[in-house]
Design a protein around this motif. Structure first.
Motif, PDB file in Angstrom:
ATOM      1  N   VAL A  35       0.260  -6.010  -9.740  1.00  0.00           N
ATOM      2  CA  VAL A  35      -0.815  -5.070  -9.445  1.00  0.00           C
ATOM      3  C   VAL A  35      -0.369  -3.992  -8.461  1.00  0.00           C
ATOM      4  CG1 VAL A  35      -2.639  -6.719  -9.982  1.00  0.00           C
ATOM      5  CG2 VAL A  35      -1.782  -6.559  -7.633  1.00  0.00           C
ATOM      6  N   SER A  36       0.930  -3.915  -8.188  1.00  0.00           N
ATOM      7  CA  SER A  36       1.491  -2.832  -7.375  1.00  0.00           C
ATOM      8  C   SER A  36       2.923  -2.585  -7.810  1.00  0.00           C
ATOM      9  CB  SER A  36       1.461  -3.182  -5.882  1.00  0.00           C
ATOM     10  OG  SER A  36       2.398  -4.202  -5.588  1.00  0.00           O
ATOM     11  N   LEU A  37       3.415  -1.381  -7.565  1.00  0.00           N
ATOM     12  CA  LEU A  37       4.808  -1.078  -7.900  1.00  0.00           C
ATOM     13  C   LEU A  37       5.751  -1.930  -7.062  1.00  0.00           C
ATOM     14  CD1 LEU A  37       6.810   0.659  -9.506  1.00  0.00           C
ATOM     15  CD2 LEU A  37       6.786   2.278  -7.597  1.00  0.00           C
ATOM     16  N   TYR A  38       5.392  -2.168  -5.815  1.00  0.00           N
ATOM     17  CA  TYR A  38       6.215  -3.043  -4.972  1.00  0.00           C
ATOM     18  C   TYR A  38       6.421  -4.395  -5.659  1.00  0.00           C
ATOM     19  CZ  TYR A  38       7.361  -6.310  -1.218  1.00  0.00           C
ATOM     20  OH  TYR A  38       7.948  -7.287  -0.463  1.00  0.00           O
ATOM     21  N   ALA A  39       5.337  -4.996  -6.142  1.00  0.00           N
ATOM     22  CA  ALA A  39       5.436  -6.276  -6.828  1.00  0.00           C
ATOM     23  C   ALA A  39       6.305  -6.176  -8.079  1.00  0.00           C
ATOM     24  CB  ALA A  39       4.038  -6.774  -7.200  1.00  0.00           C
ATOM     25  N   ARG A  45       0.820  -1.214   0.000  1.00  0.00           N
ATOM     26  CA  ARG A  45       0.000   0.000   0.000  1.00  0.00           C
ATOM     27  C   ARG A  45       0.852   1.261   0.000  1.00  0.00           C
ATOM     28  NH1 ARG A  45      -3.305  -3.279   4.497  1.00  0.00           N
ATOM     29  NH2 ARG A  45      -4.323  -4.707   3.051  1.00  0.00           N
ATOM     30  N   TYR A  46       1.988   1.236   0.683  1.00  0.00           N
ATOM     31  CA  TYR A  46       2.853   2.410   0.737  1.00  0.00           C
ATOM     32  C   TYR A  46       3.434   2.737  -0.636  1.00  0.00           C
ATOM     33  CZ  TYR A  46       6.473   5.582   2.548  1.00  0.00           C
ATOM     34  OH  TYR A  46       7.274   6.666   2.808  1.00  0.00           O
ATOM     35  N   SER A  47       3.517   1.733  -1.519  1.00  0.00           N
ATOM     36  CA  SER A  47       4.075   1.980  -2.852  1.00  0.00           C
ATOM     37  C   SER A  47       3.161   2.865  -3.689  1.00  0.00           C
ATOM     38  CB  SER A  47       4.354   0.656  -3.580  1.00  0.00           C
ATOM     39  OG  SER A  47       3.162  -0.035  -3.888  1.00  0.00           O
ATOM     40  N   LEU A  48       1.890   2.962  -3.286  1.00  0.00           N
ATOM     41  CA  LEU A  48       0.983   3.880  -3.973  1.00  0.00           C
ATOM     42  C   LEU A  48       1.241   5.324  -3.568  1.00  0.00           C
ATOM     43  CD1 LEU A  48      -0.449   1.040  -4.206  1.00  0.00           C
ATOM     44  CD2 LEU A  48      -2.608   2.278  -4.170  1.00  0.00           C
ATOM     45  N   LYS A  49       1.836   5.503  -2.382  1.00  0.00           N
ATOM     46  CA  LYS A  49       2.058   6.845  -1.844  1.00  0.00           C
ATOM     47  C   LYS A  49       3.463   7.377  -2.120  1.00  0.00           C
ATOM     48  CE  LYS A  49      -1.048   5.947   2.077  1.00  0.00           C
ATOM     49  NZ  LYS A  49      -1.124   5.834   3.564  1.00  0.00           N
ATOM     50  N   GLY A  76      -4.209  -2.417  -5.122  1.00  0.00           N
ATOM     51  CA  GLY A  76      -2.914  -3.091  -5.072  1.00  0.00           C
ATOM     52  C   GLY A  76      -2.930  -4.399  -4.319  1.00  0.00           C
ATOM     53  N   ASP A  77      -4.031  -4.714  -3.639  1.00  0.00           N
ATOM     54  CA  ASP A  77      -4.107  -5.947  -2.861  1.00  0.00           C
ATOM     55  C   ASP A  77      -4.672  -7.079  -3.722  1.00  0.00           C
ATOM     56  OD1 ASP A  77      -3.723  -7.471  -0.629  1.00  0.00           O
ATOM     57  OD2 ASP A  77      -4.918  -6.198   0.707  1.00  0.00           O
ATOM     58  N   VAL A  78      -4.540  -8.304  -3.233  1.00  0.00           N
ATOM     59  CA  VAL A  78      -5.081  -9.469  -3.931  1.00  0.00           C
ATOM     60  C   VAL A  78      -5.913 -10.276  -2.937  1.00  0.00           C
ATOM     61  CG1 VAL A  78      -3.203  -9.598  -5.603  1.00  0.00           C
ATOM     62  CG2 VAL A  78      -3.005 -10.847  -3.447  1.00  0.00           C
ATOM     63  N   PRO A  79      -6.926 -11.007  -3.420  1.00  0.00           N
ATOM     64  CA  PRO A  79      -7.821 -11.712  -2.492  1.00  0.00           C
ATOM     65  C   PRO A  79      -7.213 -12.948  -1.848  1.00  0.00           C
ATOM     66  CG  PRO A  79      -8.481 -12.101  -4.751  1.00  0.00           C
ATOM     67  CD  PRO A  79      -7.417 -11.050  -4.805  1.00  0.00           C
ATOM     68  N   ALA A  80      -6.208 -13.556  -2.489  1.00  0.00           N
ATOM     69  CA  ALA A  80      -5.685 -14.812  -1.939  1.00  0.00           C
ATOM     70  C   ALA A  80      -4.235 -15.035  -2.341  1.00  0.00           C
ATOM     71  CB  ALA A  80      -6.536 -15.993  -2.420  1.00  0.00           C
ATOM     72  N   THR A  81      -3.492 -15.701  -1.467  1.00  0.00           N
ATOM     73  CA  THR A  81      -2.158 -16.208  -1.800  1.00  0.00           C
ATOM     74  C   THR A  81      -2.072 -17.650  -1.304  1.00  0.00           C
ATOM     75  OG1 THR A  81      -1.103 -15.482   0.276  1.00  0.00           O
ATOM     76  CG2 THR A  81      -1.108 -13.919  -1.574  1.00  0.00           C
ATOM     77  N   SER A 101       5.631 -12.952  -2.679  1.00  0.00           N
ATOM     78  CA  SER A 101       4.456 -13.557  -3.291  1.00  0.00           C
ATOM     79  C   SER A 101       3.669 -12.537  -4.102  1.00  0.00           C
ATOM     80  CB  SER A 101       3.548 -14.156  -2.215  1.00  0.00           C
ATOM     81  OG  SER A 101       3.084 -13.156  -1.324  1.00  0.00           O
ATOM     82  N   SER A 102       3.925 -11.242  -3.872  1.00  0.00           N
ATOM     83  CA  SER A 102       3.227 -10.196  -4.619  1.00  0.00           C
ATOM     84  C   SER A 102       3.487 -10.270  -6.111  1.00  0.00           C
ATOM     85  CB  SER A 102       3.648  -8.816  -4.103  1.00  0.00           C
ATOM     86  OG  SER A 102       3.277  -8.635  -2.757  1.00  0.00           O
ATOM     87  N   VAL A 103       4.567 -10.932  -6.531  1.00  0.00           N
ATOM     88  CA  VAL A 103       4.869 -10.997  -7.962  1.00  0.00           C
ATOM     89  C   VAL A 103       3.780 -11.742  -8.729  1.00  0.00           C
ATOM     90  CG1 VAL A 103       7.359 -10.891  -7.575  1.00  0.00           C
ATOM     91  CG2 VAL A 103       6.264 -13.116  -7.834  1.00  0.00           C
ATOM     92  N   TYR A 104       2.994 -12.569  -8.044  1.00  0.00           N
ATOM     93  CA  TYR A 104       1.946 -13.323  -8.735  1.00  0.00           C
ATOM     94  C   TYR A 104       0.781 -12.443  -9.156  1.00  0.00           C
ATOM     95  CZ  TYR A 104       4.489 -17.548  -7.574  1.00  0.00           C
ATOM     96  OH  TYR A 104       5.458 -18.512  -7.498  1.00  0.00           O
TER      97      TYR A 104
END
Length: 335
Positions: A149-153, A90-94, A294-299, A128-131
């Motif tokens: 779905v995020s810059l962090y990923a 979430r911080y990557s959006l800011k 930027g979040d995902v429902p499941a990992t 795991s965000s890379v997925y």
């Protein structure tokens, strides 16, 4: 061995350094002690390492090119565990520039240090965000990860590509670890377990995103550390069976590997909250909210490759892990 641990004042970094020191390795830890979250927590983690035989700490930012060059030239590390990064989806959006500086520039500096100083193995934190937008479960290293779905990923996927380049060009053994929702004592204050525990003990409501319809492969920190160190002890090798016609992002003809490291047992968010309620002895007040950007429902991690490579598979249950965290939290904050 003489090992560099970047992000040594961080959650996973401190635990890794402790384990390495316990087995007799020499550890140099670096960290910039930034204020993304309370620096006092970082200093208190370092205090657990200070004075232990074989440990030294240097306050240094991985984005400091000259400083990192000097560090590698002077210390001549055998192996490197690179955990320093700007964390948080979430911080990557800011603050996107913080991610470019730490996760991209900083990673190049570490790669260059390893390349020019004959480091035997670089193990680094992916996520795991890379997925990203993938919906097939469980996530496997052979899955495409081209839709972050995020810059962090995106920065973590970039790290994997950059590592492969150095493995290809310079023969540097590199292993990336895609961490799945790590939790436990001394954890980060921006993570759900920390936020929920704090709110529940203070009698405040917790924010439950996607109306509680979330699943996470929560992975206890001791399991993560065991996996990291087992991977460190087995440098990546070229895969003689690699087939370029059916490429696997986790393998290659060069000394390069990428592994999922998770609990291989996703937990419903509401069950996770129940475990916190059980450990605290209090029922949570809940604000049910929509999914965050930027979040995902499941990992859900397929960890077969990690188990085959190291013989290790995480095993700590959420009930046990959450109880240990709550016990630590009560003690640390006198709550």
């Amino acid at each position: 061995m003489k090992i560099l641990v970047t992000g040594a004042a961080g959650f996973i970094g401190m635990h890794c350094a402790e384990r390495l020191l316990q087995r007799g390795d020499s550890v140099v830890g670096i960290d910039n002690l930034n204020d993304y979250y309370d620096p006092q927590l970082k200093r208190d983690r370092l205090a657990r390492l200070a004075g232990k035989a074989g440990f030294r700490f240097i306050e240094l930012d991985v984005a400091d090119r000259a400083g990192i060059e000097t560090l590698f030239e002077q210390e001549k590390f055998d192996r490197v565990i690179h955990l320093a990064a700007q964390a948080g989806v979430r911080y990557s959006l800011k603050n996107p520039h913080a991610y470019a500086d730490s996760n991209l520039v900083g990673f190049v500096n570490i790669l260059e240090g390893c390349r020019h100083n004959q480091v035997g193995h670089l193990v680094y934190a992916s996520s795991s965000s890379v997925y990203g937008g993938n919906t097939k479960m469980p996530f496997s290293e052979s899955d495409s990860v081209d839709h972050p779905v995020s810059l962090y990923a995106a920065t973590k996927k970039a790290n994997e590509l950059m590592a492969h380049t150095y493995s290809h060009l310079y023969g540097l053994p590199t292993t990336g670890l895609r961490f799945f929702t790590v939790y436990g004592p001394w954890g980060r204050p921006d993570m759900a377990l920390f936020l929920f525990t704090k709110a529940i003990l203070e009698g405040r409501a917790i924010d439950v995103f996607n109306h509680g319809k979330m699943r996470r492969d929560f992975t206890y920190v001791d399991d993560i550390v065991e996996g990291v160190i087992r991977v460190l002890d087995r440098p990546a090798e070229a895969d003689p069976d690699f087939n370029a016609e059916d490429p696997d992002p986790g393998r290659g003809r060069v000394p390069y590997r990428v592994f999922n490291i998770g609990n291989n047992d996703p937990v419903e968010l509401m069950d996770f909250i129940q475990a916190i309620e059980n450990a605290t002895g209090r029922e949570a007040k809940k604000n049910f909210l929509p999914m965050q950007d930027g979040d995902v429902p499941a990992t859900f991690a397929n960890t077969d490759a990690l188990t085959a490579w190291t013989g290790f598979s995480p095993s700590t249950s959420v009930a046990d892990g959450v109880a240990r965290f709550v016990s630590w939290y009560r003690d640390y904050y006198n709550a």
